[in-house]
Scaffold this active site. Structure first.
Site, PDB file in Angstrom:
ATOM      1  N   PHE A  27     -19.728  -1.973  14.039  1.00  0.00           N
ATOM      2  CA  PHE A  27     -20.997  -1.469  14.587  1.00  0.00           C
ATOM      3  C   PHE A  27     -20.764  -0.680  15.883  1.00  0.00           C
ATOM      4  CE2 PHE A  27     -23.409  -5.535  12.972  1.00  0.00           C
ATOM      5  CZ  PHE A  27     -23.231  -5.127  11.675  1.00  0.00           C
ATOM      6  N   ARG A  48      -8.628  -3.651  22.268  1.00  0.00           N
ATOM      7  CA  ARG A  48      -7.508  -2.898  21.702  1.00  0.00           C
ATOM      8  C   ARG A  48      -7.482  -1.492  22.291  1.00  0.00           C
ATOM      9  NH1 ARG A  48      -8.883  -4.658  15.622  1.00  0.00           N
ATOM     10  NH2 ARG A  48     -10.942  -4.622  16.590  1.00  0.00           N
ATOM     11  N   VAL A  74     -14.561  -9.076  27.362  1.00  0.00           N
ATOM     12  CA  VAL A  74     -15.866  -9.505  27.913  1.00  0.00           C
ATOM     13  C   VAL A  74     -15.889 -10.995  28.265  1.00  0.00           C
ATOM     14  CG1 VAL A  74     -17.217  -7.680  26.773  1.00  0.00           C
ATOM     15  CG2 VAL A  74     -16.956  -9.910  25.630  1.00  0.00           C
ATOM     16  N   TYR A 166     -21.191 -20.526  15.010  1.00  0.00           N
ATOM     17  CA  TYR A 166     -21.530 -19.092  15.033  1.00  0.00           C
ATOM     18  C   TYR A 166     -23.052 -18.942  15.075  1.00  0.00           C
ATOM     19  CZ  TYR A 166     -22.003 -14.178  13.795  1.00  0.00           C
ATOM     20  OH  TYR A 166     -22.360 -12.839  13.800  1.00  0.00           O
ATOM     21  N   LYS A 170     -25.513 -17.258  18.021  1.00  0.00           N
ATOM     22  CA  LYS A 170     -26.462 -16.163  17.799  1.00  0.00           C
ATOM     23  C   LYS A 170     -27.912 -16.623  18.037  1.00  0.00           C
ATOM     24  CE  LYS A 170     -23.657 -12.715  16.948  1.00  0.00           C
ATOM     25  NZ  LYS A 170     -23.626 -11.493  17.769  1.00  0.00           N
ATOM     26  N   PRO A 196     -28.660  -8.042  12.349  1.00  0.00           N
ATOM     27  CA  PRO A 196     -28.313  -7.583  11.005  1.00  0.00           C
ATOM     28  C   PRO A 196     -27.935  -8.727  10.063  1.00  0.00           C
ATOM     29  CG  PRO A 196     -26.974  -6.498  12.727  1.00  0.00           C
ATOM     30  CD  PRO A 196     -27.614  -7.713  13.330  1.00  0.00           C
ATOM     31  N   GLU A 202     -15.102  -5.166  10.076  1.00  0.00           N
ATOM     32  CA  GLU A 202     -13.930  -6.059  10.162  1.00  0.00           C
ATOM     33  C   GLU A 202     -14.359  -7.510  10.432  1.00  0.00           C
ATOM     34  OE1 GLU A 202     -11.013  -4.445  12.879  1.00  0.00           O
ATOM     35  OE2 GLU A 202     -11.051  -2.513  11.859  1.00  0.00           O
ATOM     36  N   PHE A 203     -15.682  -7.729  10.483  1.00  0.00           N
ATOM     37  CA  PHE A 203     -16.234  -9.048  10.810  1.00  0.00           C
ATOM     38  C   PHE A 203     -15.618 -10.172   9.974  1.00  0.00           C
ATOM     39  CE2 PHE A 203     -19.379 -12.353   9.914  1.00  0.00           C
ATOM     40  CZ  PHE A 203     -19.758 -12.752  11.181  1.00  0.00           C
TER      41      PHE A 203
END
Ligand code: NDP
Ligand code: 8X3
Length: 266
Positions: A27, A48, A74, A166, A170, A196, A202-203
């Site tokens: 994204f 990266r 982060v 997870y 969220k 979404p 690549e999630f």
């Protein structure tokens, strides 16, 4: 200033500065490209460095906008604060912050959960988003304008089997977005949560720790969202008039009705 830049600035007089975290893939990368295509200057972030620098170069060459690549994690509060403090001149006038960097790691029932996976998800999805917001929002408050877009998930609206931590991270993004909206209200700062459903990035490779076969299986039998679908919506919410805000938006593949209900073809 080169000719292309003059053309860009004449074509896009409402040029903004957009800060996208996690822009080296999925994204974030698609969001950066979408805003560049629309003539905006970009601050892009990711861990990266090779990918980040390559993307910055591609965007400058293709879209003739200014790009600042900030290579940091982060999760590391000092690196976040140093990166934001290093901004000078026009780069401090961030119009849009897209808190996108995030990940799922592992898919285990709670009693078999891997503690290090939990730490990575909570540190990135919750604390990383908070650190970014803590250091960028004062710049917006000072200008009494800005737009913070948090990337949540259908996993922040519904809990599914083995989603435990997870989903929790969220759900936290959902609650934090609501809180941010209230606190930033006096400063006319918009806060949008975009959540979404399944998207082919690549999630899943990250979630399944590099197992491409298992990751690919997640997207079999239906058409998942593409990163560009989400990027289009992120860009759209920034195009509305000053007095209009999308607060909370869920974007799903048409073949997905809930976190667990898919219409799959054999
Ligand atoms: P990708 O794995 O393709 O992209 C994730 C991005 O986040 C990468 O650019 C990665 O870059 C970056 N990132 C991860 N950890 C950090 C960190 N500590 N510091 C800085 N950057 C980091 O996945 P998506 O594009 O799918 O994921 C983007 C967001 O969307 C996440 O928040 C995810 O939870 C959410 N989401 C994804 C869905 C999906 O089905 N794909 C659905 C709903 C929400 P690098 O490794 O270089 O640091
Ligand atoms: C990513 C979508 O359904 O795997 O947030 O949680 S899901």
């Amino acid at each position: 200033m080169d000719l292309e830049k003059i053309v860009i600035e004449t074509t896009f007089p409402m040029k903004k500065i957009i800060f996208v975290t996690g822009a080296t893939s999925g994204f974030g990368k698609a969001i950066a490209l979408k805003f560049a295509e629309n003539g905006h200057d970009l601050i892009i972030n990711g861990r990266r460095k090779d990918r980040l620098d390559k993307l910055a170069e591609e965007i400058r060459e293709q879209y003739h906008v200014d790009v600042l690549a900030l290579n940091f994690d982060v999760r590391i509060v000092n690196d976040v604060s140093t990166a934001i403090a290093s901004l000078s001149g026009k780069w401090r006038d961030i119009d849009v912050l897209v808190n996108n960097a995030g990940l799922a790691v592992g898919l285990n029932p709670i009693h078999e959960g891997v503690i290090d996976d939990w730490e990575r998800m909570i540190d990135t999805n919750v604390k990383g988003l908070l650190y970014m917001t803590r250091f960028v929002s004062p710049l917006m408050v000072a200008r009494k304008k800005g737009h913070i877009i948090n990337i949540g998930s259908v996993a922040g609206k519904e809990v599914y089997p083995k989603g435990n931590v997870y989903c929790g991270s969220k759900f936290a993004v959902d609650a934090i977005s609501k809180g941010m909206r209230i606190d930033l209200l006096p400063f006319s700062i918009k806060v949008t949560l975009i959540s979404p459903g399944a998207a082919d990035t690549e999630f899943s490779i990250v979630r399944f720790k590099g197992d491409k076969n298992v990751a690919d299986n997640v997207y079999k039998g239906y058409t998942p969202l593409q990163a560009e679908d989400v990027a289009g919506v992120v860009h759209y919410v920034t195009t509305l008039p000053d007095h209009v805000t999308i607060n909370d938006l869920v974007i799903m593949p048409t073949a997905q009705a809930s976190a667990v209900n898919f219409h799959k073809q054999p």
